[in-house]
Design a protein around this motif. Structure first.
Motif, PDB file in Angstrom:
ATOM      1  N   PHE A  18      13.523 124.913  39.165  1.00 57.22           N
ATOM      2  CA  PHE A  18      12.034 125.566  40.111  1.00 57.22           C
ATOM      3  C   PHE A  18      10.995 124.923  40.333  1.00 57.22           C
ATOM      4  CE2 PHE A  18      13.488 129.462  37.125  1.00 57.22           C
ATOM      5  CZ  PHE A  18      14.288 129.712  37.476  1.00 57.22           C
ATOM      6  N   ASN A  19      10.864 124.271  39.580  1.00 58.70           N
ATOM      7  CA  ASN A  19       9.591 123.307  40.014  1.00 58.70           C
ATOM      8  C   ASN A  19      10.126 122.337  40.990  1.00 58.70           C
ATOM      9  OD1 ASN A  19       7.690 124.259  38.056  1.00 58.70           O
ATOM     10  ND2 ASN A  19       8.528 123.194  36.876  1.00 58.70           N
ATOM     11  N   THR A  20      11.032 122.176  41.315  1.00 57.65           N
ATOM     12  CA  THR A  20      11.927 121.154  42.080  1.00 57.65           C
ATOM     13  C   THR A  20      11.419 121.659  43.524  1.00 57.65           C
ATOM     14  OG1 THR A  20      13.185 119.955  40.643  1.00 57.65           O
ATOM     15  CG2 THR A  20      13.170 119.450  43.177  1.00 57.65           C
ATOM     16  N   ALA A  21      11.924 123.142  43.911  1.00 59.39           N
ATOM     17  CA  ALA A  21      11.885 124.214  44.730  1.00 59.39           C
ATOM     18  C   ALA A  21      10.765 124.499  44.984  1.00 59.39           C
ATOM     19  CB  ALA A  21      12.960 125.278  44.330  1.00 59.39           C
ATOM     20  N   GLY A  22       9.750 124.212  44.402  1.00 59.12           N
ATOM     21  CA  GLY A  22       7.966 124.311  44.297  1.00 59.12           C
ATOM     22  C   GLY A  22       7.257 123.576  44.951  1.00 59.12           C
TER      23      GLY A  22
END
Length: 381
Positions: free
Chosen positions: A76-80
């Motif tokens: 999720f944080n990478t996608a963000g």
């Protein structure tokens, strides 16, 4: 945040629930007039990260599908970090009533040299979290395996692994500006009693309303009755119905066409449809019917990892796409909606005394040729 207790007799379409049952509804964040429609329409073409930064396809030759553990805080944080509006993920509830994030109905490990599987909803939270990498580096988790639709089993290894997580952890550890598309996950092979659905949804909603704060939220589900009920249980966040649009057939006819999806949304006050993209290419006329019904339209499916297919949807007026190749697709979308540069086709409109430049996306000749060939092939899929 205070709870508002509502007796079942005050809530429509819940005939199967015992008369003495109550529904706990969070009221502090309800929009004025209990109408979420005004918040739905985005002025831009939305890109949503599938299971975060993309699903894991362990049998695929495309190594990009095996980089980061799907449905994880890391994913999720990478996608963000990219130009995403939302990340999409799957929520189920454990036996001890904890909403967790995991796609498959079964979880597989190896015991005594044999691969065994257990149903997620029959595990406690502690049992679920004992699989895979552990937050506490002093612990060793159970090995994770995955089964494909054709029965093949793969060791669930990716380049950048991460621990399994709960819905609450996602709210606490993921950038609050990144929206969550929460798919409410149910087993297609189980007929759920309505009171069971209500309980599961209440458990999930409790976490959402305690931790969402100002984060944008969309609920979605393939389960028609869960969609209806989550719309009854809360009026803060939009509810979208997920559909294969007839690309696969189910016993419940409400799942078998785009027209049925439209009818379900209109009958139950839902705000949008998330369709398998192949169904849209087969039946592009459905787009106008969906738009005329004042519904948002998103799509999902492997074709959304093809830049030209995403571009087609942008031109067709679809509101957004759920994608696996987050970096590639967000870059492509930024390119075809960016301001004009020299050499691109332009048209001019007048506004507040200034000339504003409107541009059309521009592909190379090779891409355009591929696009033209793609249209009839996609419609026939």
């Amino acid at each position: 945040m205070a709870l508002k207790a509502v007796h079942v007799s005050d809530v429509p379409n819940l005939d199967q629930v015992p008369e003495n049952a109550t529904l706990a509804l969070y009221s502090g964040r309800f929009s004025k007039g209990n109408d979420v429609r005004a918040t739905l329409k985005s002025p831009k073409f939305m890109v949503i990260g599938h299971r975060g930064c993309g699903m894991n396809m362990l049998h695929s030759s495309d190594r990009r599908m095996q980089v980061i553990k799907e449905n994880s805080i890391l994913s999720f944080n990478t996608a963000g970090k990219f130009a995403l509006d939302f990340v999409e993920f799957d929520v189920q509830v454990t036996r001890d009533d904890c909403p967790i994030i995991f796609h498959d109905i079964f979880i597989l490990t190896e015991e005594n040299g044999c691969v065994t599987e257990k149903i997620i909803k029959e595990l406690t939270l502690a049992e679920f979290l004992s699989y895979g990498p552990q937050r506490d580096t002093g612990n060793v988790g159970k090995a994770l395996f995955r089964k494909t639709k054709d029965g093949r089993i793969f060791n669930w290894k990716v380049q950048d692994d991460d621990s399994l997580c709960t819905l609450q952890e996602a709210f606490q550890k993921v950038d609050p500006k990144l929206g969550f598309n929460i798919e409410l996950k149910f087993d297609d092979h189980i007929v759920y009693q309505e009171q069971v659905l209500i309980h599961i949804l209440q458990v999930i909603l409790r976490v959402v309303f305690e931790h969402a704060k100002d984060r944008p939220i969309i609920f979605s589900t393939f389960h028609p009755d869960a969609a209806r009920l989550v719309r009854i249980l809360q009026s803060t966040y939009p509810v979208y119905f997920l559909t294969n649009g007839g690309t696969e057939i189910y016993p419940d006819v409400r799942r078998n066409s785009l027209d049925e999806a439209i009818n379900l949304c209109l009958a139950n006050g839902l705000q949008g449809i998330v369709s398998q993209v192949k169904a849209i290419f087969r039946n592009p006329g459905a787009i106008n019917r969906i738009k005329d019904s004042n519904l948002t339209l998103l799509t999902y499916g492997p074709l959304n990892n093809v830049t030209e297919a995403v571009y087609m949807q942008y031109l067709m007026g679809i509101d957004g796409v759920i994608v696996d190749l987050v970096q590639e697709i967000t870059t492509a979308v930024s390119d075809f909606i960016k301001p004009a540069v020299e050499g691109e086709e332009e048209s001019c409109t007048e506004g507040d005394g200034r000339i504003q430049v409107m541009t059309r996306p521009k592909f190379s000749q090779r891409e355009l040729s591929f696009l033209l060939k793609l249209i009839p092939e996609l419609i026939q899929l």
